[in-house]
Design an enzyme around this catalytic site. Structure first.
Site, PDB file in Angstrom:
ATOM      1  NE  ARG A  47     -23.606  22.181  34.440  1.00  0.00           N
ATOM      2  CZ  ARG A  47     -24.027  22.781  35.552  1.00  0.00           C
ATOM      3  NH1 ARG A  47     -23.629  22.376  36.747  1.00  0.00           N
ATOM      4  NH2 ARG A  47     -24.845  23.800  35.494  1.00  0.00           N
ATOM      5  N   GLY A  48     -21.256  25.172  33.981  1.00  0.00           N
ATOM      6  CA  GLY A  48     -21.691  26.302  34.798  1.00  0.00           C
ATOM      7  C   GLY A  48     -20.672  27.423  34.630  1.00  0.00           C
ATOM      8  CB  ALA A  49     -21.101  30.972  33.703  1.00  0.00           C
ATOM      9  NE  ARG A  88     -20.445  24.193  27.043  1.00  0.00           N
ATOM     10  CZ  ARG A  88     -21.405  24.091  27.986  1.00  0.00           C
ATOM     11  NH1 ARG A  88     -21.083  24.023  29.262  1.00  0.00           N
ATOM     12  NH2 ARG A  88     -22.681  24.064  27.640  1.00  0.00           N
ATOM     13  CD  GLN A 192     -27.362  20.696  32.116  1.00  0.00           C
ATOM     14  OE1 GLN A 192     -28.469  20.284  31.764  1.00  0.00           O
ATOM     15  NE2 GLN A 192     -26.500  21.183  31.242  1.00  0.00           N
ATOM     16  CG  ASP A 233     -24.276  30.206  30.695  1.00  0.00           C
ATOM     17  OD1 ASP A 233     -25.432  29.923  31.047  1.00  0.00           O
ATOM     18  OD2 ASP A 233     -23.292  29.461  30.901  1.00  0.00           O
ATOM     19  CG  ASN A 243     -29.269  30.610  32.559  1.00  0.00           C
ATOM     20  OD1 ASN A 243     -28.119  30.401  32.955  1.00  0.00           O
ATOM     21  ND2 ASN A 243     -30.306  29.994  33.093  1.00  0.00           N
ATOM     22  CE  LYS A 244     -27.884  24.441  29.855  1.00  0.00           C
ATOM     23  NZ  LYS A 244     -27.031  24.030  28.692  1.00  0.00           N
TER      24      LYS A 244
HETATM   25  O1  MRU Z   1     -24.547  23.897  29.798  1.00  0.00           O
HETATM   26  P1  MRU Z   1     -24.273  24.270  31.220  1.00  0.00           P
HETATM   27  O2  MRU Z   1     -24.691  23.227  32.197  1.00  0.00           O
HETATM   28  O3  MRU Z   1     -22.869  24.759  31.425  1.00  0.00           O
HETATM   29  O4  MRU Z   1     -25.226  25.526  31.467  1.00  0.00           O
HETATM   30  C1  MRU Z   1     -25.173  26.145  32.711  1.00  0.00           C
HETATM   31  C2  MRU Z   1     -26.157  27.236  32.874  1.00  0.00           C
HETATM   32  O5  MRU Z   1     -26.868  27.600  31.974  1.00  0.00           O
HETATM   33  C3  MRU Z   1     -26.152  27.942  34.191  1.00  0.00           C
HETATM   34  O6  MRU Z   1     -27.437  28.390  34.510  1.00  0.00           O
HETATM   35  C4  MRU Z   1     -25.194  29.134  34.136  1.00  0.00           C
HETATM   36  O7  MRU Z   1     -23.945  28.763  33.634  1.00  0.00           O
HETATM   37  C5  MRU Z   1     -25.010  29.749  35.479  1.00  0.00           C
HETATM   38  S1  MRU Z   1     -24.117  28.678  36.587  1.00  0.00           S
HETATM   39  C6  MRU Z   1     -24.005  29.509  38.058  1.00  0.00           C
END
Ligand code: MRU
Length: 342
Positions: A47-49, A88, A192, A233, A243-244
């Site tokens: 996970r994470g963009a 996703r 996370q 994201d 973002n999250k």
């Molecule tokens: O649902 P996730 O854990 O994939 O969400 C991740 C985030 O929101 C991060 O802040 C974002 O992807 C940036 S990661 C460098």
């Protein structure tokens, strides 16, 4: 200490550090099929963009290998690549990674893999560069030393191909001797922050506390935070940033407290084809992630969970957006387009 490797191509497989098991267990998932990849993305094994960008690229190679094994026709292969690309919806990097290598499919798996490797190397280098730029900007705007930094979700090496974005800035500031404390928001509902950012802080020796998401606004308004730094994201053309879930609340509190709210991401997260945040598709995840933990319900039987995984922070509440190409302050004249690679 070697940096964490969240996404690696090894011996014809996509090897993912299973983030659902951290910090208790360091196990790896070996993906050999499109189903493996899609399932890993949806369950947040990876996970994470930026990490998803790498998965998008390597996922195309996985689909090509499976096509060879199982004798798919062109149409089936294109559909399976599409399944990886769209596993996703919110982080633009997943589709971006797949789209970057797709034109090379005609040249064969080796060509796709070479491009995916190049993407990974560029992402890690971008993270190092944006971390320096972001740390410089924060040093120039925040007077107090050492700094108390709040972050939300996980944006470290786990969320990228290496080093990190928002967390990369924190690492850079820490290496400069300027971090007093990191407030890591726990990041409901999948934690996370409490699980992953805390783990990365501990590995790096960065002083940190974990706080519940609901504490963030109060911590900021009480004057305990000098700057908030988050990842992204998807960054729309007008600077609105997905973002999250919980990020926009942090931004509003920073605005009220008069401290900077900084967004950090590689330029691959900037999506100029999206004009404004309202156009960004927000992933709606299973409500049971909110009403149960480890399969045990804690809400009353029949309770429905509402579980958007992301939110959008309007550009007006963002003091600075940082990529490896530079930094803009959205209330100034500079355009988000300046943050994309030439
Ligand atoms: O649902 P996730 O854990 O994939 O969400 C991740 C985030 O929101 C991060 O802040 C974002 O992807 C940036 S990661 C460098």
């Amino acid at each position: 200490m070697a940096d964490i490797e969240a996404v690696v191509w090894r011996d014809g497989e996509l090897v993912l550090l299973d983030q659902t098991q951290l910090p208790q267990l360091e196990t790896h998932l070996h993906c050999q099929s499109v189903d493996d990849v899609v399932d890993a993305v949806r369950r947040l094994v990876v996970r994470g963009a930026p990490a998803l960008g790498a998965v998008g690229a390597y996922g195309v190679a996985i689909a090509m290998q499976q096509a060879e094994r199982e004798g798919w026709d062109e149409q089936r292969l294109a559909a399976e690549v599409g399944r990886v690309r769209d596993a996703r919806p919110t982080a633009v990097n997943l589709a971006w990674g797949a789209d970057r290598v797709r034109p090379l499919m005609v040249d064969g798996i080796a060509a796709v893999l070479a491009e995916a490797d190049a993407l990974v190397a560029e992402d890690t280098a971008a993270n190092r560069e944006l971390s320096r730029i972001g740390a410089d900007w924060i040093e120039s705007r925040c007077a107090r030393r050492p700094l108390r930094v709040l972050t939300h979700c996980n944006t470290g090496a786990l969320a990228t191909t290496g080093w990190g974005t928002a967390f990369g800035i924190i690492r850079e500031l820490f290496e400069r001797g300027e971090v007093e404390l990191v407030y890591a928001d726990e990041t409901r509902p999948l934690l996370q922050g409490a699980r992953l950012t805390a783990w990365e802080c501990a590995r790096q020796g960065i002083p940190y506390v974990v706080q519940v998401d609901g504490a963030a606004a109060s911590t900021i308004l009480r004057g305990l935070v000098d700057v908030a730094v988050i990842g992204a994201d998807r960054i729309a053309r007008n600077g609105d940033t997905a973002n999250k879930i919980g990020s926009v609340g942090v931004a509003l509190a920073c605005h009220a407290a008069g401290i900077p709210f900084v967004v950090a991401a590689p330029s691959s997260t900037v999506d100029l084809s999206t004009e404004a945040g309202a156009e960004i598709e927000i992933e709606l995840r299973d409500g049971r992630e909110v009403t149960a933990w480890s399969g045990v319900d804690y809400a009353p039987a029949g309770a429905q969970g509402f579980n958007p995984a992301f939110d959008v922070t309007p550009a007006a509440y963002i003091a600075a957006i940082v990529t490896e190409q530079g930094v803009i302050e959205p209330d100034g004249d500079a355009s988000v387009a300046a943050l994309t690679a030439p």
